[in-house]
Design an enzyme around this catalytic site. Structure first.
Site, PDB file in Angstrom:
ATOM      1  N   LYS A 120       0.817  -1.229   0.000  1.00 36.27           N
ATOM      2  CA  LYS A 120       0.000   0.000   0.000  1.00 36.27           C
ATOM      3  C   LYS A 120       0.847   1.274   0.000  1.00 36.27           C
ATOM      4  CE  LYS A 120      -4.184  -1.841   2.197  1.00 36.27           C
ATOM      5  NZ  LYS A 120      -5.181  -1.657   3.271  1.00 36.27           N
ATOM      6  N   ASP A 139      -9.948   3.168   2.558  1.00 37.96           N
ATOM      7  CA  ASP A 139     -10.121   2.650   3.926  1.00 37.96           C
ATOM      8  C   ASP A 139     -10.625   3.753   4.853  1.00 37.96           C
ATOM      9  OD1 ASP A 139      -9.358   0.026   3.425  1.00 37.96           O
ATOM     10  OD2 ASP A 139      -7.244   0.382   3.882  1.00 37.96           O
TER      11      ASP A 139
HETATM   12  P1  NAP Z   1      -0.352  -3.222  10.275  1.00 34.55           P
HETATM   13  O1  NAP Z   1      -0.164  -1.967   9.513  1.00 34.55           O
HETATM   14  O2  NAP Z   1       0.645  -4.324  10.180  1.00 34.55           O
HETATM   15  O3  NAP Z   1      -0.480  -2.789  11.840  1.00 34.55           O
HETATM   16  C1  NAP Z   1      -0.653  -3.788  12.817  1.00 34.55           C
HETATM   17  C2  NAP Z   1      -0.918  -3.126  14.169  1.00 34.55           C
HETATM   18  O4  NAP Z   1      -1.206  -4.181  15.098  1.00 34.55           O
HETATM   19  C3  NAP Z   1       0.282  -2.360  14.732  1.00 34.55           C
HETATM   20  O5  NAP Z   1      -0.177  -1.257  15.466  1.00 34.55           O
HETATM   21  C4  NAP Z   1       0.910  -3.415  15.678  1.00 34.55           C
HETATM   22  O6  NAP Z   1       1.647  -2.841  16.730  1.00 34.55           O
HETATM   23  C5  NAP Z   1      -0.333  -4.077  16.222  1.00 34.55           C
HETATM   24  N1  NAP Z   1      -0.049  -5.404  16.751  1.00 34.55           N
HETATM   25  C6  NAP Z   1       0.230  -6.523  16.017  1.00 34.55           C
HETATM   26  N2  NAP Z   1       0.444  -7.565  16.854  1.00 34.55           N
HETATM   27  C7  NAP Z   1       0.301  -7.079  18.126  1.00 34.55           C
HETATM   28  C8  NAP Z   1       0.395  -7.670  19.411  1.00 34.55           C
HETATM   29  N3  NAP Z   1       0.698  -8.972  19.573  1.00 34.55           N
HETATM   30  N4  NAP Z   1       0.174  -6.892  20.503  1.00 34.55           N
HETATM   31  C9  NAP Z   1      -0.127  -5.580  20.357  1.00 34.55           C
HETATM   32  N5  NAP Z   1      -0.219  -4.956  19.156  1.00 34.55           N
HETATM   33  C10 NAP Z   1      -0.007  -5.711  18.054  1.00 34.55           C
HETATM   34  O7  NAP Z   1      -1.758  -3.892   9.945  1.00 34.55           O
HETATM   35  P2  NAP Z   1      -3.096  -3.147   9.436  1.00 34.55           P
HETATM   36  O8  NAP Z   1      -3.086  -3.076   7.969  1.00 34.55           O
HETATM   37  O9  NAP Z   1      -3.268  -1.925  10.242  1.00 34.55           O
HETATM   38  O10 NAP Z   1      -4.197  -4.252   9.826  1.00 34.55           O
HETATM   39  C11 NAP Z   1      -4.623  -4.401  11.178  1.00 34.55           C
HETATM   40  C12 NAP Z   1      -5.912  -5.231  11.165  1.00 34.55           C
HETATM   41  O11 NAP Z   1      -6.931  -4.484  10.497  1.00 34.55           O
HETATM   42  C13 NAP Z   1      -5.787  -6.554  10.412  1.00 34.55           C
HETATM   43  O12 NAP Z   1      -6.561  -7.517  11.081  1.00 34.55           O
HETATM   44  C14 NAP Z   1      -6.414  -6.249   9.046  1.00 34.55           C
HETATM   45  O13 NAP Z   1      -6.977  -7.402   8.449  1.00 34.55           O
HETATM   46  C15 NAP Z   1      -7.501  -5.282   9.470  1.00 34.55           C
HETATM   47  N6  NAP Z   1      -7.936  -4.394   8.377  1.00 34.55           N
HETATM   48  C16 NAP Z   1      -9.248  -4.401   8.081  1.00 34.55           C
HETATM   49  C17 NAP Z   1      -9.741  -3.599   7.083  1.00 34.55           C
HETATM   50  C18 NAP Z   1     -11.215  -3.618   6.805  1.00 34.55           C
HETATM   51  O14 NAP Z   1     -11.635  -3.161   5.722  1.00 34.55           O
HETATM   52  N7  NAP Z   1     -12.016  -4.112   7.726  1.00 34.55           N
HETATM   53  C19 NAP Z   1      -8.866  -2.766   6.361  1.00 34.55           C
HETATM   54  C20 NAP Z   1      -7.505  -2.760   6.699  1.00 34.55           C
HETATM   55  C21 NAP Z   1      -7.053  -3.600   7.721  1.00 34.55           C
HETATM   56  P3  NAP Z   1       3.216  -2.507  16.560  1.00 34.55           P
HETATM   57  O15 NAP Z   1       3.288  -1.148  15.930  1.00 34.55           O
HETATM   58  O16 NAP Z   1       3.721  -2.549  17.951  1.00 34.55           O
HETATM   59  O17 NAP Z   1       3.803  -3.593  15.701  1.00 34.55           O
END
Ligand code: NAP
Length: 293
Positions: free
Chosen positions: A83, A119
């Protein structure tokens, strides 16, 4: 014959020389629900479009993006992990995509590649449906500081919420807070390291968002401190999407909160992308049926 949503059933569209092509660029893309929901929507409206998965490895991102124009694509979605990486290869980028430093939708118009972040609109639509007019000046807490958190922070700041970003890695929370404060004039945004989160901090919020991957299969759970302290009167949104409610939303609902699921955000971002490509409103119920089938 009609579909369960009342739309006339159509034969599967035939791809021909006039069919406009949309792709999804990511690595992996085989799990994506987007081909299913967009192809169902094109068919339901009788639009001569087709949506195809395009697995692309990191070193080929530039060639793939430029190839969309060369191959006459109408556009694309972009998913993890590309992205941010697509941005240097686009001709224009929307304000939301620039602020979020992430593009999830590309249009191609006469060879011009434009990037958008739908998003943000997905979160806006999801929350607007339950609380839109009531959020100005209200406190909102976002757990996470990645891509979903950026979309949530931008959408909530535009509703006028006072934001608290909480994240495992404090530097990422600090950076997101700075980005939203600078990008959306008038926004008040503070940040906390996850270990500093307290029960009273959770309880004083109007909106609570899980924008981490916690709650997805095999990823661990949303901290009990958050899940066990949501209360009636709060709006609780989980970006993680599932068929049915996540454990976090089940707990929030048991606590009396109004819950909003990640599927609603997914459909909102898809609907906005659909309109950018086709110029017509998306058939949301057709899309919802397609992903729940
Ligand atoms: P990302 O950019 O990789 O960010 C992941 C986030 O989760 C970071 O803040 C990370 O913290 C945190 N995290 C991961 N493992 C953790 C743990 N064990 N304990 C505490 N914090 C943790 O991912 P993203 O794209 O934001 O996606 C996040 C979620 O949203 C996913 O499930 C994705 O499928 C979902 N999503 C949904 C939509 C929708 O349309 N519904 C759209 C986009 C994303 P750190 O910074 O400390 O690593």
């Amino acid at each position: 014959m009609r579909t369960p949503t009342g739309h006339p059933a159509k034969e599967a569209a035939l791809v021909s020389g006039t069919t406009r092509v949309i792709g999804i660029i990511g690595d992996p893309v085989s799990h994506s629900l987007s081909p299913r929901l967009h192809n169902a929507a094109f068919a339901a409206l009788g639009l001569d479009y087709v949506y195809v998965p395009l697995p692309v490895v990191a070193e080929d991102v530039g060639a793939a993006v430029r190839g969309l124009a060369a191959l006459g694509f109408r556009g694309a979605n972009v998913t993890i992990p590309h992205k941010g990486a697509v941005i240097p290869f686009l001709d224009e980028v929307s304000d939301d995509a620039r602020l979020a430093e992430a593009v999830n939708t590309i249009t191609v118009d006469g060879g011009v590649l434009r990037g958008y972040n739908t998003d943000v609109e997905g979160v806006r639509r999801a929350l607007d449906g339950v609380a839109g007019g009531t959020l100005d000046g209200q406190p909102a807490l976002i757990l996470g500081a990645g891509g979903a958190a950026r979309a949530a922070a931008l959408a909530l700041s535009r509703f006028g919420c006072r934001l608290t970003i909480v994240n495992r890695t404090p530097a990422a929370a600090e950076r997101l807070a700075a980005l939203v404060t600078a990008g959306v004039p008038g926004t008040r945004c503070r940040w906390l390291p996850l270990p500093d989160l307290t029960e009273s901090e959770v309880r004083r919020q109007r909106v609570v968002v899980n924008a981490t991957s916690l709650g997805m299969g095999g990823e661990g759970k949303v901290p009990a401190l958050l899940a066990d302290n949501v209360t009636a009167g709060q709006v609780v949104f989980d970006a993680v999407y599932a068929i049915g409610l996540t454990d976090f939303l089940v707990a929030a609902q048991a606590g009396g909160a109004t819950v909003v699921d990640g599927l609603t955000m997914l459909l909102g971002q898809a609907a906005e992308a659909f309109s950018l490509w086709t110029g017509v409103p998306a058939p949301l119920e057709v899309m919802r049926d397609a992903v729940q089938r």
